[in-house]
Enzyme design. Sequence first.
Site, PDB file in Angstrom:
ATOM      1  N   GLU A   1      -7.168   1.947  -7.158  1.00  0.00           N
ATOM      2  CA  GLU A   1      -6.697   3.311  -6.868  1.00  0.00           C
ATOM      3  C   GLU A   1      -6.975   4.223  -8.051  1.00  0.00           C
ATOM      4  O   GLU A   1      -7.313   5.394  -7.891  1.00  0.00           O
ATOM      5  CB  GLU A   1      -5.200   3.282  -6.514  1.00  0.00           C
ATOM      6  CG  GLU A   1      -4.988   2.675  -5.124  1.00  0.00           C
ATOM      7  CD  GLU A   1      -3.661   1.965  -4.935  1.00  0.00           C
ATOM      8  OE1 GLU A   1      -2.747   2.142  -5.749  1.00  0.00           O
ATOM      9  OE2 GLU A   1      -3.558   1.207  -3.946  1.00  0.00           O
TER      10      GLU A   1
ATOM     11  N   GLU B   1      -8.754  -7.991  -6.682  1.00  0.00           N
ATOM     12  CA  GLU B   1      -8.186  -7.299  -5.531  1.00  0.00           C
ATOM     13  C   GLU B   1      -9.314  -6.698  -4.695  1.00  0.00           C
ATOM     14  O   GLU B   1      -9.810  -5.602  -5.012  1.00  0.00           O
ATOM     15  CB  GLU B   1      -7.251  -6.175  -5.999  1.00  0.00           C
ATOM     16  CG  GLU B   1      -6.081  -6.661  -6.825  1.00  0.00           C
ATOM     17  CD  GLU B   1      -4.930  -5.673  -6.800  1.00  0.00           C
ATOM     18  OE1 GLU B   1      -3.818  -6.089  -6.469  1.00  0.00           O
ATOM     19  OE2 GLU B   1      -5.151  -4.478  -7.104  1.00  0.00           O
TER      20      GLU B   1
ATOM     21  N   ASN C   1       3.567  -4.591  -8.153  1.00  0.00           N
ATOM     22  CA  ASN C   1       2.986  -3.287  -8.454  1.00  0.00           C
ATOM     23  C   ASN C   1       3.671  -2.279  -7.543  1.00  0.00           C
ATOM     24  O   ASN C   1       3.312  -2.142  -6.377  1.00  0.00           O
ATOM     25  CB  ASN C   1       1.468  -3.328  -8.197  1.00  0.00           C
ATOM     26  CG  ASN C   1       0.805  -1.993  -8.462  1.00  0.00           C
ATOM     27  OD1 ASN C   1       1.434  -1.068  -8.984  1.00  0.00           O
ATOM     28  ND2 ASN C   1      -0.466  -1.882  -8.099  1.00  0.00           N
ATOM     29  N   TRP C   2       4.675  -1.622  -8.099  1.00  0.00           N
ATOM     30  CA  TRP C   2       5.468  -0.686  -7.277  1.00  0.00           C
ATOM     31  C   TRP C   2       4.694   0.582  -6.947  1.00  0.00           C
ATOM     32  O   TRP C   2       5.117   1.351  -6.090  1.00  0.00           O
ATOM     33  CB  TRP C   2       6.770  -0.312  -8.003  1.00  0.00           C
ATOM     34  CG  TRP C   2       7.794  -1.408  -8.053  1.00  0.00           C
ATOM     35  CD1 TRP C   2       7.693  -2.683  -7.536  1.00  0.00           C
ATOM     36  CD2 TRP C   2       9.103  -1.317  -8.634  1.00  0.00           C
ATOM     37  NE1 TRP C   2       8.853  -3.380  -7.776  1.00  0.00           N
ATOM     38  CE2 TRP C   2       9.736  -2.568  -8.451  1.00  0.00           C
ATOM     39  CE3 TRP C   2       9.796  -0.305  -9.315  1.00  0.00           C
ATOM     40  CZ2 TRP C   2      11.024  -2.830  -8.909  1.00  0.00           C
ATOM     41  CZ3 TRP C   2      11.079  -0.565  -9.775  1.00  0.00           C
ATOM     42  CH2 TRP C   2      11.683  -1.817  -9.566  1.00  0.00           C
ATOM     43  N   LYS C   3       3.614   0.841  -7.673  1.00  0.00           N
ATOM     44  CA  LYS C   3       2.835   2.072  -7.482  1.00  0.00           C
ATOM     45  C   LYS C   3       3.775   3.285  -7.615  1.00  0.00           C
ATOM     46  O   LYS C   3       4.764   3.213  -8.339  1.00  0.00           O
ATOM     47  CB  LYS C   3       2.089   2.037  -6.150  1.00  0.00           C
ATOM     48  CG  LYS C   3       1.267   0.748  -5.992  1.00  0.00           C
ATOM     49  CD  LYS C   3       0.299   0.771  -4.856  1.00  0.00           C
ATOM     50  CE  LYS C   3      -0.427  -0.574  -4.792  1.00  0.00           C
ATOM     51  NZ  LYS C   3      -1.458  -0.607  -3.761  1.00  0.00           N
TER      52      LYS C   3
ATOM     53  N   GLY D   1      -3.222  -2.903   0.894  1.00  0.00           N
ATOM     54  CA  GLY D   1      -2.402  -2.047   1.743  1.00  0.00           C
ATOM     55  C   GLY D   1      -2.865  -1.991   3.188  1.00  0.00           C
ATOM     56  O   GLY D   1      -2.393  -1.159   3.957  1.00  0.00           O
TER      57      GLY D   1
ATOM     58  N   GLY E   1       1.655  -5.345  -3.972  1.00  0.00           N
ATOM     59  CA  GLY E   1       2.096  -3.968  -3.778  1.00  0.00           C
ATOM     60  C   GLY E   1       3.254  -3.905  -2.803  1.00  0.00           C
ATOM     61  O   GLY E   1       4.418  -4.137  -3.158  1.00  0.00           O
ATOM     62  N   GLY E   2       2.951  -3.609  -1.552  1.00  0.00           N
ATOM     63  CA  GLY E   2       3.961  -3.378  -0.514  1.00  0.00           C
ATOM     64  C   GLY E   2       5.105  -4.382  -0.498  1.00  0.00           C
ATOM     65  O   GLY E   2       6.277  -3.991  -0.463  1.00  0.00           O
TER      66      GLY E   2
ATOM     67  N   HIS F   1      -6.848  -0.622 -11.825  1.00  0.00           N
ATOM     68  CA  HIS F   1      -6.542  -0.773 -10.404  1.00  0.00           C
ATOM     69  C   HIS F   1      -7.531   0.076  -9.601  1.00  0.00           C
ATOM     70  O   HIS F   1      -7.908   1.166 -10.024  1.00  0.00           O
ATOM     71  CB  HIS F   1      -5.103  -0.335 -10.134  1.00  0.00           C
ATOM     72  CG  HIS F   1      -4.647  -0.704  -8.761  1.00  0.00           C
ATOM     73  ND1 HIS F   1      -5.013   0.014  -7.651  1.00  0.00           N
ATOM     74  CD2 HIS F   1      -3.906  -1.747  -8.309  1.00  0.00           C
ATOM     75  CE1 HIS F   1      -4.498  -0.571  -6.565  1.00  0.00           C
ATOM     76  NE2 HIS F   1      -3.820  -1.639  -6.950  1.00  0.00           N
TER      77      HIS F   1
ATOM     78  N   SER G   1      -2.562  -7.330   0.136  1.00  0.00           N
ATOM     79  CA  SER G   1      -1.749  -7.775   1.279  1.00  0.00           C
ATOM     80  C   SER G   1      -1.177  -9.180   1.112  1.00  0.00           C
ATOM     81  O   SER G   1      -1.101  -9.940   2.073  1.00  0.00           O
ATOM     82  CB  SER G   1      -2.539  -7.655   2.578  1.00  0.00           C
ATOM     83  OG  SER G   1      -2.882  -6.292   2.806  1.00  0.00           O
TER      84      SER G   1
HETATM   85  P1  PGA Z   1      -0.743  -4.493  -1.403  1.00  0.00           P
HETATM   86  O1  PGA Z   1      -1.241  -3.863  -2.800  1.00  0.00           O
HETATM   87  O2  PGA Z   1      -0.049  -5.781  -1.725  1.00  0.00           O
HETATM   88  O3  PGA Z   1       0.166  -3.472  -0.831  1.00  0.00           O
HETATM   89  O4  PGA Z   1      -1.971  -4.724  -0.578  1.00  0.00           O
HETATM   90  C1  PGA Z   1      -1.768  -4.680  -3.806  1.00  0.00           C
HETATM   91  C2  PGA Z   1      -2.198  -3.839  -4.980  1.00  0.00           C
HETATM   92  O5  PGA Z   1      -2.741  -2.746  -4.776  1.00  0.00           O
HETATM   93  O6  PGA Z   1      -1.983  -4.228  -6.147  1.00  0.00           O
END
Ligand code: PGA
Length: 253
Positions: free
Chosen positions: A99, A169, A9-11, A175, A236-237, A97, A215
């Site tokens: 967010e 999640e 998930n590059w966001k 994050g 994500g990250g 998601h 994470s």
């Molecule tokens: P993260 O994000 O791996 O940076 O914690 C995961 C996500 O939001 O899908």
Amino acid sequence: MRKQIAAANWKMNLTLQQANALMDELLATPHQLKDSQEAVFGVPFPYLINIKNKLAGKKNVFVAAQNCYDKKAGAFTGEVSAEMLKSIDVDYVILGHSERREYFNESHAMLAEKVNLCLTNGLKPIFCCGEPLAIRDAATQNAFVENQLKESLFHLSAQQLTGFVIAYEPIWAIGTGKTASNEQAQQMHAHIRSVMAKQYGTAVAESISILYGGSVKANNAKEIFAQPDVDGGLVGGASLVAADFAVIINSLK
Ligand code: PGA
């Protein structure tokens, strides 16, 4: 075996040039996908066609949009429909998601509509759920997540949910560098599977891939993915670093 999925998930990160460089580096890194394994790249809308083209001919590698709108078409300036995504051969769509739920006020009902539009257009949702810290602290996370599933998925048929993908999640782990423990992840994944089994039967529940997100890193993916009800991760990250995501792909069961 149900599908084991490493989903990036590059966001809202990377320019096109950076995205191309990341994908080129990743494609140059040897990683082998078994028949039951998939790598999915959730990239920003403007890069979907480009990344899809780069992945052409690669086995078990797919692209995902990070969202779609909850209306079919029309005067919704700036929005992107499921039908548009289908027309450019997108495979998956990340929906719900945390967010988006938080910053864009996505409700259970909107998400149910988005799921419907994706399924109607032959797109596979990656449906996200997960509790905030206050709910975890109050130890009511099971009921919270069950309600998210019920409100946005329970109108679907058993057939529509066969082979479905859910991502758990916990918001407090996204994050933050704070991962759920293996036990916490396994416990919630087993709960999600039991919720689906109660509503749709064991066969459907056993066919659903439940990804863990929050994470996931190169150094913890293997142990999390080894949990019996964890079928990979939404990352994500660490998906922004080619070498790390390659390790995460190779950590799939
Ligand atoms: P993260 O994000 O791996 O940076 O914690 C995961 C996500 O939001 O899908």
